[in-house]
Design a protein around this motif. Structure first.
Motif, PDB file in Angstrom:
ATOM      1  N   PRO A  71      10.190  -2.088   5.115  1.00  0.00           N
ATOM      2  CA  PRO A  71       8.752  -1.947   4.856  1.00  0.00           C
ATOM      3  C   PRO A  71       8.086  -3.308   4.671  1.00  0.00           C
ATOM      4  O   PRO A  71       8.701  -4.255   4.167  1.00  0.00           O
ATOM      5  CB  PRO A  71       8.715  -1.134   3.559  1.00  0.00           C
ATOM      6  N   ASP A  72       6.839  -3.400   5.099  1.00  0.00           N
ATOM      7  CA  ASP A  72       6.084  -4.638   4.935  1.00  0.00           C
ATOM      8  C   ASP A  72       5.818  -4.906   3.457  1.00  0.00           C
ATOM      9  O   ASP A  72       5.625  -3.966   2.674  1.00  0.00           O
ATOM     10  CB  ASP A  72       4.743  -4.551   5.665  1.00  0.00           C
ATOM     11  N   PRO A  73       5.797  -6.173   3.046  1.00  0.00           N
ATOM     12  CA  PRO A  73       5.403  -6.494   1.666  1.00  0.00           C
ATOM     13  C   PRO A  73       4.036  -5.879   1.356  1.00  0.00           C
ATOM     14  O   PRO A  73       3.130  -5.911   2.196  1.00  0.00           O
ATOM     15  CB  PRO A  73       5.343  -8.018   1.662  1.00  0.00           C
ATOM     16  N   GLY A  74       3.936  -5.301   0.179  1.00  0.00           N
ATOM     17  CA  GLY A  74       2.692  -4.656  -0.215  1.00  0.00           C
ATOM     18  C   GLY A  74       2.576  -3.210   0.194  1.00  0.00           C
ATOM     19  O   GLY A  74       1.605  -2.533  -0.171  1.00  0.00           O
ATOM     20  N   SER A  75       3.561  -2.692   0.952  1.00  0.00           N
ATOM     21  CA  SER A  75       3.546  -1.272   1.311  1.00  0.00           C
ATOM     22  C   SER A  75       3.546  -0.416   0.051  1.00  0.00           C
ATOM     23  O   SER A  75       4.248  -0.712  -0.929  1.00  0.00           O
ATOM     24  CB  SER A  75       4.776  -0.922   2.159  1.00  0.00           C
ATOM     25  N   ARG A  76       2.753   0.656   0.096  1.00  0.00           N
ATOM     26  CA  ARG A  76       2.653   1.547  -1.061  1.00  0.00           C
ATOM     27  C   ARG A  76       3.624   2.713  -0.901  1.00  0.00           C
ATOM     28  O   ARG A  76       3.703   3.324   0.166  1.00  0.00           O
ATOM     29  CB  ARG A  76       1.229   2.063  -1.230  1.00  0.00           C
ATOM     30  N   VAL A  77       4.349   3.007  -1.980  1.00  0.00           N
ATOM     31  CA  VAL A  77       5.363   4.058  -1.975  1.00  0.00           C
ATOM     32  C   VAL A  77       5.031   5.070  -3.067  1.00  0.00           C
ATOM     33  O   VAL A  77       4.687   4.688  -4.189  1.00  0.00           O
ATOM     34  CB  VAL A  77       6.772   3.476  -2.217  1.00  0.00           C
ATOM     35  N   LEU A  78       5.141   6.353  -2.753  1.00  0.00           N
ATOM     36  CA  LEU A  78       5.094   7.418  -3.745  1.00  0.00           C
ATOM     37  C   LEU A  78       6.454   8.080  -3.769  1.00  0.00           C
ATOM     38  O   LEU A  78       6.935   8.556  -2.736  1.00  0.00           O
ATOM     39  CB  LEU A  78       4.020   8.450  -3.399  1.00  0.00           C
ATOM     40  N   ASP A  79       7.097   8.111  -4.931  1.00  0.00           N
ATOM     41  CA  ASP A  79       8.428   8.697  -5.079  1.00  0.00           C
ATOM     42  C   ASP A  79       8.329   9.859  -6.056  1.00  0.00           C
ATOM     43  O   ASP A  79       8.167   9.654  -7.268  1.00  0.00           O
ATOM     44  CB  ASP A  79       9.411   7.635  -5.587  1.00  0.00           C
ATOM     45  N   LEU A  80       8.391  11.079  -5.536  1.00  0.00           N
ATOM     46  CA  LEU A  80       8.309  12.279  -6.374  1.00  0.00           C
ATOM     47  C   LEU A  80       9.704  12.688  -6.820  1.00  0.00           C
ATOM     48  O   LEU A  80      10.634  12.711  -6.021  1.00  0.00           O
ATOM     49  CB  LEU A  80       7.641  13.418  -5.601  1.00  0.00           C
TER      50      LEU A  80
END
Length: 248
Positions: A34-43
Motif C-alpha cells: 500500500p502507498d504511504p498514507g493509505s487509509r485502512v479500516l480493520d473491523l
C-alpha cells in the motif's frame, strides 16, 4: 459490550487472533504494497497487529474496531510500542454495522465474518467503507477435506458442513458476488499449530495462577480435550486464508 472472559483468557498469548503468523502477515503487506498514507479500516481488529505493523512498515493510517476491551487496550499499547500511535486509532465497539466516515483504501475483516452474518454480508459491509478501486481483505476458513461425520464438523468449529466451503468454492463465491481475487495468504499446518498451541499454553498458565476461579473447571476440561480434538480433526480438515479482493 465485550468478549466472554474465557475467550480473552484463551487468546491472551496472541498478538494475532487468527492462524496466520507474523511473517505471513508481513508478506501479505509486502504483496499488497500500500502507498504511504493509505487509509485502512480493520473491523474486528483484535490486538491491532496488522494495522500497527503496516503503519510501521508501509506508512498506512487508519482505524481498528473491536468489541473486546482487553484487545483494544493491547492494540493501543502496541501502537505506542511501534511508534505509530499518531497514525492509527483503535475504537472499542461493535464492528457489525460500522462504516467509515470517509472512504478507505483498504477495508478488512480477518476471521470474523459473523459481523455480517457470513462472507456475503461482511463483504457488503466492508464495501460501504471502501473507495472505488480499493482493496477488500477477508479472512475465512475453508475445508481442506470434506468432513466425514458430525464429530469432524463440530471439531472444526462448524455447526454444519455448509458453514464453510472448499477453497475453490470460496474463490468462486467471491466471483459470484462480483469481486476479483487479486492476492491471498493461506495458513499452513505450522500457522495453525502456532495459533492453537499458544492457546493451550495460555490456558495452562492461567490455570496455575487461578485454580479457584469459577472458569477453572471449564478451562481445565478444554485443555484436557482440545489438543487431541485439534490434531485428530481440525489440523487435517480446516484451512484458513486472507483473501484480497477488488470489485469488478
Amino acid at each position: 459490550m465485550d468478549l466472554p472472559r474465557v475467550f480473552t483468557i484463551r487468546e491472551s498469548g496472541h498478538r494475532i487472533h487468527n492462524p496466520i503468523t507474523d511473517d505471513k502477515l508481513a508478506a501479505l503487506g509486502r504483496a499488497l504494497n500500500p502507498d504511504p498514507g493509505s487509509r485502512v479500516l480493520d473491523l474486528a481488529s483484535g490486538s491491532g497487529e496488522m494495522l500497527c505493523t503496516w503503519a510501521r512498515d508501509h506508512g498506512v493510517t487508519g482505524t481498528g474496531v473491536d468489541i473486546s476491551t482487553q484487545f483494544t487496550a493491547a492494540a493501543r499499547a502496541r501502537a505506542v510500542e511501534l511508534g505509530v500511535a499518531d497514525r492509527v486509532e483503535f475504537v472499542h465497539g461493535d464492528a457489525a454495522g460500522h462504516v467509515a466516515e470517509e472512504p478507505v483504501d483498504i477495508a478488512a475483516c480477518l476471521g470474523a465474518t459473523w459481523i455480517g452474518d457470513g462472507v456475503a454480508g461482511t463483504i457488503e459491509l466492508l464495501d460501504r467503507s471502501l473507495r472505488p478501486g480499493g482493496v477488500l481483505l477477508i479472512g475465512e476458513p475453508y475445508w481442506l477435506r470434506r468432513p466425514r461425520d458430525r464429530a469432524t464438523i463440530e471439531a472444526c468449529w462448524a455447526r454444519e458442513e455448509s458453514d464453510f466451503r472448499s477453497l475453490p468454492d470460496l474463490i468462486a463465491h467471491f466471483a459470484e458476488l462480483g469481486w476479483d481475487l487479486v492476492e491471498m495468504m493461506l495458513a499452513d499446518p505450522d500457522s495453525w499449530d502456532r495459533y492453537q498451541a499458544a492457546q493451550w499454553l495460555a490456558i495452562r498458565r492461567w490455570l496455575d495462577q487461578n485454580p479457584d476461579d469459577e472458569l477453572a473447571p471449564e478451562l481445565r476440561a478444554e485443555l484436557s480435550t482440545e489438543p487431541i480434538r485439534y490434531t485428530r480433526y481440525a489440523r487435517s480438515h480446516l484451512g484458513w486464508g486472507v483473501f484480497a479482493l477488488m470489485r469488478r
